[in-house]
Design a protein around this motif. Structure first.
Motif, short mmCIF file in Angstrom:
data_model
loop_
_atom_site.label_atom_id
_atom_site.label_comp_id
_atom_site.label_asym_id
_atom_site.label_seq_id
_atom_site.Cartn_x
_atom_site.Cartn_y
_atom_site.Cartn_z
N SER A 145 0.70 -1.22 0.02
CA SER A 145 -0.28 -0.02 -0.08
C SER A 145 0.75 1.14 0.15
CB SER A 145 -1.00 -0.02 1.10
OG SER A 145 -1.75 1.07 1.31
N HIS A 146 0.27 2.44 -0.34
CA HIS A 146 0.72 3.65 -0.02
C HIS A 146 0.72 4.03 1.31
CE1 HIS A 146 -3.30 4.97 0.55
NE2 HIS A 146 -2.63 6.11 0.88
N GLU A 186 4.50 5.94 -2.32
CA GLU A 186 3.79 5.06 -3.13
C GLU A 186 4.09 3.44 -3.30
OE1 GLU A 186 2.18 7.44 -6.85
OE2 GLU A 186 4.21 7.89 -6.65
N GLN A 210 -7.67 5.43 5.34
CA GLN A 210 -7.79 6.21 4.06
C GLN A 210 -7.06 7.63 4.27
OE1 GLN A 210 -11.70 6.40 2.51
NE2 GLN A 210 -12.22 8.24 3.91
N VAL A 228 -2.30 9.46 -9.46
CA VAL A 228 -2.38 9.89 -8.42
C VAL A 228 -2.64 11.64 -8.70
CG1 VAL A 228 -1.58 11.05 -6.21
CG2 VAL A 228 -1.53 8.49 -6.74
N GLN A 231 -6.10 12.77 -10.50
CA GLN A 231 -7.42 12.71 -9.96
C GLN A 231 -7.99 14.02 -9.63
OE1 GLN A 231 -8.10 10.03 -6.46
NE2 GLN A 231 -6.25 8.70 -7.40
N LEU A 237 -7.24 8.26 -0.98
CA LEU A 237 -6.69 6.87 -1.30
C LEU A 237 -6.74 5.87 -0.02
CD1 LEU A 237 -3.11 8.37 -2.35
CD2 LEU A 237 -5.03 7.83 -3.75
N ARG A 239 -5.93 2.98 2.07
CA ARG A 239 -5.01 2.07 2.43
C ARG A 239 -5.04 0.39 2.53
NH1 ARG A 239 -2.26 5.17 7.61
NH2 ARG A 239 -2.14 7.27 6.84
#
Length: 264
Positions: A145-146, A186, A210, A228, A231, A237, A239
């Motif tokens: 995940s980011h 990222e 998130q 990203v 958007q 975003l 997680r």
């Protein structure tokens, strides 16, 4: 499918000081950050990241340490004030360390310690500094995940703290207001923190599932992937499970004496 191996960079040259790092890696400097931060959005290929992910979870169960808000592995030894008993890194981590050494991110020293943190969605870590046990460059490889890594100025230069894999009992309080900012980390990315950003700022990860970037100061947003950047606001975003490989050089190490023969 053949197993991927970590590729090695052919870039060489002196580094270490903020000016040299920023000159050498000019395309990767986070110029909106107040001090030395570098961001490499595609440091790993997807195949390399998947291989590292599998290696982390193939580690023996006793290698994991469970904390209240996350679990971790330590490789290379356990950093202590008296010195870290040096242990050999496994080959899959040594390849990553060698790659960072090959591009001279650690100047004349070589990384000798890797802290692997696992974060589930909603988990984080309190604001802290890494402390004086390490060379003042920290490299973090991001898998899965980011996340948002949040920075805030230290309240006092005399307040010293270390997050050493054993929790954050000595973590410092942060100051609210001006000076706070974040880096978006990222998947497959490498972030580097050095100089004043290492010594004079706390860093932490908020406990949330998130990240809503609206109204936040994300200094490297213009360096992130187009998925990203393109958007429409608000950028939110979600997680999921994340692994971070925090790679550092422990300044003081000790080696156990080699004992030959059998004890009697």
């Amino acid at each position: 499918m053949a197993e991927a191996t970590l590729r090695s960079s052919s870039v060489h040259g002196p580094s270490g000081s903020p000016r040299v790092l920023e000159d050498k890696f000019s395309d990767n400097v986070v110029r909106k950050a107040p001090s030395t931060a570098l961001y490499f959005p595609n440091f790993l290929s997807e195949a390399e990241a998947n291989l590292l992910w599998k290696q982390v979870y193939a580690a023996p169960k006793p290698k994991w340490t469970q904390l209240s808000a996350r679990r971790l592995q330590q490789w290379g030894g356990i950093p202590q004030e008296k010195g870290m008993v040096l242990e050999k890194l496994p080959s899959w981590l040594q390849q990553v360390a060698d790659r960072l050494s090959a591009i001279d991110l650690f100047e004349t020293v070589r990384p000798n310690h890797v802290l692997v943190n696992e974060y589930e969605a909603g988990q984080g870590i309190m604001p802290h500094t890494d402390g004086p046990l390490y060379y003042p460059v920290v490299c973090t490889v991001n898998l899965g995940s980011h996340t948002l890594l949040d920075f805030t100025p230290r309240r006092s230069a005399s307040d010293d703290s270390e997050e050493n894999g054993g929790g954050c009992g000595g973590c410092m309080k942060h100051v609210d207001g001006d000076g706070n900012f974040s880096l978006l980390l990222e998947p497959c990315s490498l972030s580097v923190v050095a100089a004043d950003l290492y010594t004079d700022y706390l860093h932490g990860i908020a406990e949330r599932a998130q990240d809503d970037l609206q109204g936040m100061t994300v200094c490297n947003l213009d360096m992130c992937s187009s998925s990203v950047r393109n958007q429409e606001d608000p950028i939110v975003l979600q997680r999921s499970t994340r692994l971070s490989l925090t790679i550092r050089h422990v300044l003081k190490t000790v080696r156990l004496p080699l004992r030959l023969g059998l004890s009697r």
